[in-house]
Design a protein around this motif. Structure first.
Motif, PDB file in Angstrom:
ATOM      1  N   LYS A  25       0.850  -1.186   0.000  1.00 16.89           N
ATOM      2  CA  LYS A  25       0.000   0.000   0.000  1.00 16.89           C
ATOM      3  C   LYS A  25       0.886   1.236   0.000  1.00 16.89           C
ATOM      4  CE  LYS A  25      -3.940   2.323   0.785  1.00 16.89           C
ATOM      5  NZ  LYS A  25      -5.076   2.352  -0.136  1.00 16.89           N
ATOM      6  N   LEU A  26       0.605   2.189  -0.886  1.00  9.04           N
ATOM      7  CA  LEU A  26       1.329   3.451  -0.932  1.00  9.04           C
ATOM      8  C   LEU A  26       0.455   4.538  -0.345  1.00  9.04           C
ATOM      9  CD1 LEU A  26       3.720   5.234  -1.952  1.00  9.04           C
ATOM     10  CD2 LEU A  26       2.431   5.507  -4.070  1.00  9.04           C
ATOM     11  N   VAL A  27       0.961   5.228   0.668  1.00  9.13           N
ATOM     12  CA  VAL A  27       0.230   6.329   1.274  1.00  9.13           C
ATOM     13  C   VAL A  27       1.180   7.507   1.458  1.00  9.13           C
ATOM     14  CG1 VAL A  27      -1.351   4.783   2.504  1.00  9.13           C
ATOM     15  CG2 VAL A  27       0.686   5.635   3.653  1.00  9.13           C
ATOM     16  N   VAL A  49      -4.066   8.865   6.732  1.00  7.96           N
ATOM     17  CA  VAL A  49      -4.369   7.582   6.083  1.00  7.96           C
ATOM     18  C   VAL A  49      -3.388   6.532   6.612  1.00  7.96           C
ATOM     19  CG1 VAL A  49      -4.537   6.336   3.907  1.00  7.96           C
ATOM     20  CG2 VAL A  49      -5.175   8.767   4.019  1.00  7.96           C
ATOM     21  N   PRO A  50      -3.878   5.485   7.288  1.00 10.85           N
ATOM     22  CA  PRO A  50      -2.979   4.448   7.793  1.00 10.85           C
ATOM     23  C   PRO A  50      -2.720   3.392   6.727  1.00 10.85           C
ATOM     24  CG  PRO A  50      -5.196   3.956   8.501  1.00 10.85           C
ATOM     25  CD  PRO A  50      -5.281   5.253   7.712  1.00 10.85           C
ATOM     26  N   PHE A  51      -1.754   2.521   6.995  1.00 12.70           N
ATOM     27  CA  PHE A  51      -1.612   1.324   6.190  1.00 12.70           C
ATOM     28  C   PHE A  51      -2.785   0.387   6.512  1.00 12.70           C
ATOM     29  CE2 PHE A  51       2.971   2.555   6.855  1.00 12.70           C
ATOM     30  CZ  PHE A  51       3.164   3.033   5.563  1.00 12.70           C
ATOM     31  N   ASP A 172      10.050   2.495   2.072  1.00  9.78           N
ATOM     32  CA  ASP A 172       9.431   1.179   1.999  1.00  9.78           C
ATOM     33  C   ASP A 172       9.603   0.528   3.364  1.00  9.78           C
ATOM     34  OD1 ASP A 172       8.752   1.465  -0.701  1.00  9.78           O
ATOM     35  OD2 ASP A 172      10.694   0.716  -1.360  1.00  9.78           O
ATOM     36  N   VAL A 173       8.527  -0.010   3.910  1.00  7.57           N
ATOM     37  CA  VAL A 173       8.521  -0.394   5.320  1.00  7.57           C
ATOM     38  C   VAL A 173       7.880  -1.770   5.502  1.00  7.57           C
ATOM     39  CG1 VAL A 173       7.884   0.316   7.666  1.00  7.57           C
ATOM     40  CG2 VAL A 173       8.193   2.046   5.885  1.00  7.57           C
ATOM     41  N   VAL A 174       8.492  -2.572   6.392  1.00 14.12           N
ATOM     42  CA  VAL A 174       7.828  -3.764   6.935  1.00 14.12           C
ATOM     43  C   VAL A 174       7.973  -3.699   8.451  1.00 14.12           C
ATOM     44  CG1 VAL A 174       8.139  -5.231   4.908  1.00 14.12           C
ATOM     45  CG2 VAL A 174       9.903  -5.214   6.677  1.00 14.12           C
ATOM     46  N   SER A 207       4.588   1.199   1.351  1.00 13.27           N
ATOM     47  CA  SER A 207       5.381   2.318   0.837  1.00 13.27           C
ATOM     48  C   SER A 207       4.764   3.631   1.288  1.00 13.27           C
ATOM     49  CB  SER A 207       5.466   2.281  -0.687  1.00 13.27           C
ATOM     50  OG  SER A 207       6.235   1.182  -1.135  1.00 13.27           O
ATOM     51  N   TYR A 208       5.636   4.567   1.625  1.00 13.77           N
ATOM     52  CA  TYR A 208       5.213   5.884   2.076  1.00 13.77           C
ATOM     53  C   TYR A 208       5.910   6.933   1.213  1.00 13.77           C
ATOM     54  CZ  TYR A 208       4.263   9.976   4.877  1.00 13.77           C
ATOM     55  OH  TYR A 208       3.845  11.228   5.279  1.00 13.77           O
ATOM     56  N   ALA A 209       5.144   7.781   0.543  1.00 16.04           N
ATOM     57  CA  ALA A 209       5.696   8.820  -0.327  1.00 16.04           C
ATOM     58  C   ALA A 209       5.927  10.096   0.472  1.00 16.04           C
ATOM     59  CB  ALA A 209       4.745   9.091  -1.490  1.00 16.04           C
TER      60      ALA A 209
END
Length: 256
Positions: A25-27, A49-51, A172-174, A207-209
């Protein structure tokens, strides 16, 4: 500052948790300076907006960590991370966010079995930020910052200076939850997104922009739709997209 990053047991041992698959998900949540306060009240996250929520894991009373939700936001000087646990949140080395800041899996931590979908250039473990100092699969981290963090009941917010992650335009996150870090006897390994290690090296991630307002007003004749593109050189874009791990049959991969 903590001298050493606790080796996340299941990461080092190559263990994974089994759960339903969640997609990437890109937010983006750009906010005005001061719009988010790390004060243990969380109403300033209501408009963000959360993941996508993590699934409810098959845990036991001994498992204190069960991810429910996470979000990221940023202003001109800070990144903000928000966590929600399904029970009372006890912050410590059980809570891990692996962050890829250059959109390159080759340059960061890829998991001991090389099964992470991203290359983690940084790790937020508890409230300490570490930079990766290894070759890709070894556990080698250097502390670079202590983050401001406040927990209230089952929620947490963290503030990290943007300078720690450099001039990145995308994260980019996990998220990796390791209940073996507690003395409660818990064993649950909670991956968020679920099963991000499957398939190995190309599973889901968030993913976070890191965006800012972009505006390119032009005169009526400044741009000609003629395939020449030189008239776009003076205008600001939204920034490059990362190189995705696609196959030869995937003809579309955004560049910019």
């Amino acid at each position: 500052m903590t001298a050493h990053a606790r080796c996340v047991l299941a990461v080092c041992a190559g263990m994974v948790a089994s759960a339903a698959l969640a997609g990437p998900k890109l937010v983006s949540n750009p906010v005005a300076d001061g719009a988010i306060l790390v004060d243990g009240r969380f109403r300033d996250w209501d408009a963000r907006v959360p993941f996508p929520d993590d699934s409810d894991e098959d845990d036991t009373p001994s498992d204190l960590l069960d991810w429910q939700r996470a979000a990221v936001a940023h202003d001109r000087g800070q990144f903000y991370f928000y966590y929600r646990n399904r029970g009372p949140l006890v912050l410590g080395s059980a809570f891990n966010a692996f962050v890829d800041t250059d959109s390159s899996r080759a340059t960061g931590f890829r998991g001991a079995l090389e099964d992470f979908p991203i290359g983690g250039d940084f790790m937020v473990q508890g409230s300490t930020v570490y930079a990766y100092a290894g070759a890709g699969t070894d556990w080698s981290w250097s502390p670079v910052a202590n983050a401001a963090a406040v927990v209230t009941n089952r929620e947490l917010e963290i503030s990290i200076p943007r300078s720690v992650f450099g001039s990145t335009t995308k994260l980019d996150v996990v998220f990796y939850g390791d209940n073996t870090a507690y003395d409660s006897g818990g064993t649950l390994i909670d991956l968020y997104p679920d099963e991000f290690t499957r398939p190995p090296g190309s599973g889901p991630y968030f993913s976070y922009a890191v965006t800012r307002p972009v505006s390119n007003p032009v005169s009526s004749t400044a741009i000609s739709v003629d395939g020449a593109f030189s008239d776009w050189a003076a205008y600001e874009g939204f920034g490059p997209d990362g190189d995705e791990p696609g196959g030869a049959a995937d003809r579309l991969d955004w560049d910019e």
